[in-house]
Structure formats: C-alpha cells, structure tokens
Design an enzyme around this catalytic site. Structure first.
Site, PDB file in Angstrom:
ATOM      1  N   SER A 321       1.055  -1.100  -0.092  1.00  0.00           N
ATOM      2  CA  SER A 321      -0.055  -0.058   0.227  1.00  0.00           C
ATOM      3  C   SER A 321       0.943   1.544  -0.085  1.00  0.00           C
ATOM      4  CB  SER A 321      -1.021  -0.035   1.387  1.00  0.00           C
ATOM      5  OG  SER A 321      -1.461   1.005   1.306  1.00  0.00           O
ATOM      6  N   TRP A 324       2.223   1.709  -3.305  1.00  0.00           N
ATOM      7  CA  TRP A 324       1.375   1.936  -4.317  1.00  0.00           C
ATOM      8  C   TRP A 324       1.390   3.374  -4.531  1.00  0.00           C
ATOM      9  CZ3 TRP A 324      -2.932   5.014  -4.038  1.00  0.00           C
ATOM     10  CH2 TRP A 324      -3.912   5.136  -4.953  1.00  0.00           C
ATOM     11  N   HIS A 325       1.676   4.157  -3.448  1.00  0.00           N
ATOM     12  CA  HIS A 325       1.476   5.733  -3.284  1.00  0.00           C
ATOM     13  C   HIS A 325       2.845   6.253  -4.078  1.00  0.00           C
ATOM     14  CE1 HIS A 325      -1.504   5.133  -0.225  1.00  0.00           C
ATOM     15  NE2 HIS A 325      -2.067   6.141  -0.414  1.00  0.00           N
ATOM     16  N   GLY A 326       3.853   5.564  -4.104  1.00  0.00           N
ATOM     17  CA  GLY A 326       4.768   6.307  -4.943  1.00  0.00           C
ATOM     18  C   GLY A 326       6.067   5.638  -4.770  1.00  0.00           C
ATOM     19  N   PHE A 481      -0.462  10.162  -7.504  1.00  0.00           N
ATOM     20  CA  PHE A 481      -0.099   8.830  -7.433  1.00  0.00           C
ATOM     21  C   PHE A 481      -0.962   7.827  -8.505  1.00  0.00           C
ATOM     22  CE2 PHE A 481      -0.364  10.368  -2.939  1.00  0.00           C
ATOM     23  CZ  PHE A 481       0.707  10.621  -2.719  1.00  0.00           C
TER      24      PHE A 481
END
Lengths: 481, 307
Positions: A321, A324-326, A481
């Site tokens: 997770s 996933w944001h960066g 994102f």
C-alpha cells in the site's frame, strides 16, 4: 481539468444538460459519458488517452478470453498476461527510475560504480487508479464472481467514468458495471444531495486542504529553521491537508457521479475519529484498503493461518500500500510504520473491536474514547511526516528537530497569525464532522432540515467562506499517485 | 428537472445580484489606498511628461528599486517609472504603455524573471482589481485568456465591497504599499526610511513560458514603429533567490540576449541580501542608488552604442 477549477464548473453543467436533456436512451447516455470522460482526461495530456484506451482494450479483451477459456491453465495464462501488461505499464511509468537508482545505490555500497540509466518519464494522471480498476475486473472474472462484459462502451465507461478516473474511488465491476447497464432516472432529491456533497467537498479542498498547504509547504521546506512545536503544528496541518484534499476530492467525485444517477463506493468515513489504527484503516481510503484486502490479503491466506502468517500478510499489504503511493522509500516506511502500529491489535485480536462509529447516538465521547482518538491521531500524524517528506533524510531531520527542547515552546513563524485563522476553520470543520459523523458525509443532515431558508443559509455561509478564503487553485495531492 | 433549475436559479439569484452590485460599487476606502491606485498617477505621467522621456516598464522591481532623480540628472531624460506590480502581467503593462509612447522616447523594459515562466502571463487579483476598481476602461487591454482566468476571481472581488473592515477600522496595509507614497517620477520612496522586515527568498519552480518573449518582440516592433528606442535590462535580484533559481535566470538571460538589445546582465544586478527590503526585488535606499547608478552606466553605454 481540476474539480476545483473554472473549467470544470463549465464542463459539468454542459455534460449534465446534454445527459438529461439531449440523450434519449441508455446507450446514448453511456456514449456521452464516455466521450466526456475522454475529453476530461485528455485535458491533462491528450497523449495519455492512448494509454487509457489501450489499458481498457487489454482488460476487455483478456476478460473475455478468461471467461471463454476451456481449461484452467488457459484461464491462468490470460490472467497473467493481463497482470503482467497492466503492472508492466504501471511499473514503467511509476517505478522504473526508483528501481534503477535504488539498484545503482545498492551496487555503489558494494564499491562498484554504475551510471543509472534514468528516463524523464511523465507519470500519466490516474494510472494507479485505472490500472487497479482493470485488475479487479479480470480478477473477478477469473474467480467467476462476474461474467466478462461484452459491451465495449459499457466496459470503457466503467474504467474511465470521469468523476473517478484520476483519483478514485477505486471501483469494482460488481458495484459499478450493473449501474452502468441499468437505465437511470432523474431524481430531484439525489441531484440536490449530489450538489450538497460537491459543496462540502469543495469546502474541504479549498478551505481546509489548500489553506493548510500554505503552512505545510513553508514548515516542511526547511525543518531546521523552525522550533519543535512549529514542526509539530506542521505535521498536524499536513494531516488535515491530506484529509481535506483527498476526502474533499472523493466527496466531489461521489456528488458528481450522483448527478448522473450513479453511486460510487464511499472512500472516507471520518478517519480522524478512529479509536485505533485498525479502525483508521477501515475509514481511510476505503476503496484502496478493501482492494488490497480482497485481491492481496485474502489470496495470500488472510488471517486464516497461524500468527506468523497473519503478521506476514499484514506487513505485505501495508508495504505494498505504501509502495502504491509512490516510488520513494518514505512511502514504504509510512506503510511499515502503519503495519507496526497495527501489530499489537492483530496479535491481541483487538483489530475488530471498533467497528461502529465512535459514540454513536451520543453527543460527546467518553474520556477513554477521546484519549484513544487523540492517540490514534498522534500516531497517524507521526507517520504522515514520512508521507510528506521528500526523502528519508528530510523525514529524519524533521523528526529530530521536532523532538527537541523547543517542542515545548510556542509555535512561531512569520505567518502564524494567518495560520490561526486556518486553525479556526479546522476546528469548525471538526465540529461539523463530529455532528455529522453518522451520515455518509458531514453536511448530509442539512438535507433533512424542513425549513428551506435554514438549509439555504447554511449553503450560503459555506459558499461565502469558500469564495472569501480561497487561495490560488491547487492540484489534488493524490493526482501524483 | 425543471424543479431543479427553478430552485437552483432562485438559490443563485442573490449571489448574482451581490456580485453585480459589488462590481458596480466604487472602490472601498481600504482598496483605494493601495499601491495599485498609483497606476492612475503613472498613467497621467505617461500622458503629460514632456519629451524626451525615459519610460521604465516592469513590475514593482522598478517602483521600489529606482531613484529616477539620478536617472534624470545623469541621462538628461525625463523619467516615467510605470512599475506597479509584477502580477499585472507583461501583456497588460505593454498594452498600456504602448498607448502613450511618443517619437524620441526611450522605452526600457525590466521584467521580473517570473514573467518568463508559466502563470505569470495570466494575472490574478491585482490585475482584476486594476481593471475593475482602478480604471474600468482598461478592461479592453486584457486578452481572452486573461479574461477567462480572471472570471472565477470576480465573486471574491465583489464580496470585498461588503466587508465592514474595508470601510472601518485601522488600515493594516503596510505604509509603503499605499497610494500616496510615490514621488513625481513614480518611484516609491517611503520605504527608504523604513526598517527591513523578514522575507523568504524566492525560488522559481514553474516551467518556462515562451509567450512573453514573443509579446516583447511585438512590443518592440510597435515601439520602433513610433520612432522610439527600445532596450531590455535586468532587475536587481536578491543573491539567495538568484542562487535558488540560477539556471532559470540564466536561461532567461540567454533567450533575451538572442533577441533584444540588452543593458547590463543578470549577474551584474545580483544584489547582496542585506540590501533587500521586503522581497527579492525591492531594495533599501543604498541598494536603490547603487542599482540606479549601474542602470545609468548601462543605459549610457547602450544608447551611445545605438547612436
């Protein structure tokens, strides 16, 4: 085209009028929404339209292939093809430079020197969101939860529906596709409700997020020149900036979709009133958390195995997770920190203690609830420092300066007086959210007030504040994102 | 659907009325006492100052950082300092100035570096207030893109007309940013005696925007058509802000060098932080005199070379 822009204020009524007045059939409505969605997305960069179209076609095609495959092996083959291409694109656009530079750094630690071949790739807006839309669709077909869609227009609209295209909520085919296929009727109450939710979303974005952003940018720009208490205040401001920004965006998305007779998944449910981290994650970015739960945590075994399995799976979903944001170690550390916060609850089986909203049916929380909320908020704010920092050394410097003796001084920076006004807005915002915490969004209750003039005066007050205190139009954090 | 539009119409009607009244009301006492209103006097100078004139065009880097008396004494030209605010945009400044240019004038353009980067060609509250409050006839100087970008700001502008603080109470606007603080040439002189406040250095983060260079070329053509001369020079810019954006500043200089006659260079006008007043473009008195003397030298050299 930002939701808080003049262009969107022109675009939305035009599409709305065409949708309800000009189109006669469901097919026409869907085609119009599809064209509007591609126009909306093309306003960022028309070149990205090809990527969106390709991703849509890929999942549409592989979905049909998976459904029609005669053997399990063939099904798996098509599933992996879709996963590989989807994640391949995401990886290339979002993570290529990160992996190349991280590899080069690791090699240089061994005494070898390599020149990393990085690319100046522009991240297509919303790629993480629509890739996850597509993936959930093929996963659901693979598991026989749904049948593959045969109407390309309807499937393309599911992927690209403009309110959710660039920053979610991350929809599921099981929830959205049936709505796209059903005839939609104009419902006055729903329309007004949609407009009300858009208004509240704009308030969150323009007043809470954008106002806080000014101080966050200032304080995070050079942590060494501010006192510990100012840095603490900066972290708190960021907590409200990101919440106002993202949940404001989600409110506008949900309200906008409702104007077209479509209900999207709820993305936020008053996360800062959570009593523990597990509850926080059931209330924050719900569509992403549930995506990881359904398509990663449960397939990995979920909490069915022993303690070790639960711990491992929890760490995996939090780390993924974060990633996933960066492509930055700060996001991974942010994810890891949240996993660590989660562990005591998981190991003592207390992660599902707080399923209902705090103090339901009551005016005030108990002291214990208040303490738990403040503790959870404090832990969250600490983790947000990593999320906001530009790299690990920046985050560590921020924390080091924050936990200094000056933590107990009065916060001070040159725009502190303006910041006090923002603090008052945040206080007002928290009170409204607290009062409305049992509703889908904080001001939904106003719709139930019988006297029109009271309802209208409330809306006028919100609009007046938005107009008066708006700053320069700012983009949404989650677009990156 | 009709019901929705009926109630939406009723709901929005008071806003429309308030906005219209707000636009039509005269400027509030608070608004009328800001430096934006100096443009009235500056327009009058452009109209009435006799030839041969030295017209200085740019943002507040001119208003706050020049001593036009030195220019007059050294160059024997009649200076008109038109600088008010960088956010009035080059488009507006140039369109406004060209109306008043006469044969024999020397027009010196000294834009802020930000003018060459995205968003500085659009304008914001300052430009809106100038065309709606200061002088409504100037609306015609805006281009379509500017009108489009300024429209969403109209409601906020209109609502200021109904704020009690705009009419009563203490004026919190810093004294140097008020209407009557400029001298007979258009230079702001009050801050020469004030204490320096703290301010953070700037950093240019926006993307390069070639639009303004083309606009300057067109302006140059019009100036020369009117038998006047045209020179481009550089603003005095704070050292730390220069360091923060050195590559961008030097890129602007390189672009200008290719297309225009330049007086001085970006590096020459870099100024130590201690000589800055309240922004990276505003100088304290010592800085003002130093910068003006440098400009005199550069203009003298450029004008001699042109002859």
């Amino acid at each position: 085209m930002l939701f808080n822009s003049f262009a969107f204020a022109l675009f939305l009524p035009v599409v709305f009028l065409l949708y309800w007045r000009v189109t006669k059939t469901l097919q026409q409505q869907n085609i119009l929404l599809l064209i509007a969605s591609y126009f909306f997305y093309g306003c960022w960069d028309w070149r990205f339209l090809f990527l969106l179209a390709f991703s849509t076609f890929l999942d549409f095609f592989t979905g049909l292939k998976i459904m029609n495959a005669s053997t399990k092996r063939n099904k798996q083959l098509w599933l992996w093809l879709s996963i590989t291409i989807n994640l391949g694109f995401l990886g290339f656009f979002k993570y290529y430079n990160f992996f190349v530079t991280s590899f080069a750094e690791a090699i240089s630690n061994l005494g070898l020197h390599v020149n990393p071949w990085t690319l100046s790739v522009i991240l297509p807006v919303g790629i993480s969101f629509y890739t996850f839309h597509g993936l959930s669709y093929v996963f659901d077909i693979y598991r026989d939860r749904i049948k593959a869609e045969r109407n390309f227009v309807e499937y393309a609209l599911f992927v690209s529906f403009f309110p959710l295209l660039v920053a979610g909520p991350i929809e599921r085919a099981t929830h959205l596709l049936p709505q796209i296929k059903e005839p939609r009727k104009f419902d006055y109450t729903k329309m007004v409700d949609g407009l009300r939710q858009i208004l509240w979303g704009l308030f969150k974005k323009i007043i809470i997020a954008d106002q806080s952003a000014q101080y966050v940018n200032l304080i995070f720009s050079d942590p060494s020149s501010f006192s510990g208490s100012t840095l603490l205040l900066g972290a708190i401001f960021f907590a409200f900036q990101i919440y106002g920004d993202f949940s404001g965006y989600s409110d506008i998305a949900l309200g906008t979709a409702r104007l077209f007779g479509i209900e999207l998944l709820r993305n936020f449910a008053y996360p800062y009133f959570s009593r523990d981290i597990a509850e926080f994650w059931r209330r924050w970015h719900i569509s992403l958390s549930s995506w990881f739960r359904d398509y990663l945590y449960i397939p990995l075994g979920g909490s069915k195995g022993g303690t070790w399995m639960k711990v491992r799976n929890t760490f995996i979903i939090f780390l993924v997770s974060g990633f996933w944001h960066g492509a930055n170690w700060t996001f991974i550390v942010w994810g890891a920190l949240n996993a660590i916060y989660f562990m005591p609850l998981l190991l003592t089986n207390k992660n599902r203690d707080n399923l209902q909203i705090v103090a339901a049916g009551k005016t005030f929380p108990t002291f214990k609830e208040l303490f738990s909320m403040l503790l959870t908020f404090g832990l969250t704010c600490f983790a947000w420092i990593f999320f906001r920092a530009k790299d690990m050394s920046h985050a560590l410097a921020y924390i080091r300066h924050m936990f200094s003796r000056s933590l107990f001084s009065t916060p001070n920076f040159y725009s502190i007086n303006d910041a006090k006004k923002t603090m008052l807005f945040i206080l007002f915002f928290l009170i409204v959210e607290w009062i409305g915490r049992e509703q889908p969004y904080a001001i939904a209750k106003i719709g139930g007030v019988k006297r029109r003039y009271i309802r209208w005066l409330s809306y006028y007050a919100i609009i007046w504040v938005i107009i008066n205190y708006s700053t320069k139009e700012q983009t949404f954090i989650y677009f990156q994102f | 659907m009709k019901r929705l539009f009926y109630y939406l119409g009723c709901f929005l009607l008071p806003f429309v009325l308030v906005f219209l009244v707000g636009i039509l009301l005269p400027p509030t006492p608070r608004a009328a006492d800001t430096s934006l209103f100096t443009s009235l006097k500056k327009d009058s100078l452009l109209k009435n100052v006799p030839s041969r004139r030295l017209i200085l065009v740019g943002g507040s880097n001119l208003m706050f950082s020049l001593n036009s008396q030195i220019l007059k004494d050294s160059l024997h030209l009649n200076p008109v300092n038109t600088g008010v605010h960088a956010l009035l945009t080059l488009q507006y400044m140039l369109e406004n100035t060209i109306q008043y240019v006469q044969p024999g004038d020397v027009v010196v353009l000294i834009p802020e570096y930000e003018h060459f980067f995205k968003d500085y060609d659009i304008g914001t509250d300052e430009l809106l207030r100038t065309v709606l409050d200061v002088n409504k006839s100037k609306i015609k100087l805006l281009n379509v893109a500017q009108v489009y970008h300024l429209l969403p700001l109209v409601p906020r502008f209109a609502l200021t007309k109904f704020k009690p603080t705009e009419y009563f109470g203490t004026n919190t606007n810093p004294p140097q940013y008020r209407r009557n603080t400029i001298n007979q040439y258009g230079d702001e002189t009050l801050h020469w005696t004030l204490k320096r406040p703290y301010f953070a250095p700037y950093k240019i983060t926006a993307e390069y925007n070639p639009v303004n260079v083309e606009m300057i070329k067109e302006f140059q053509r019009k100036v020369e058509e009117k038998k006047a001369s045209f020179i481009v020079s550089f603003p005095a810019y704070q050292d730390s802000s220069y360091d923060n954006s050195a590559a961008k500043v030097e890129m602007v200089e390189a672009v200008l060098k290719q297309k225009f006659v330049l007086a001085g260079s970006a590096k020459r006008y870099r100024t130590v932080d201690s000589l800055m007043f309240d922004t990276p473009y505003h100088l304290v008195k010592t800085g003002v005199d130093r910068r003006t003397e440098m400009l005199v030298e550069d203009l003298r050299e450029t004008l001699n070379a042109e002859r």
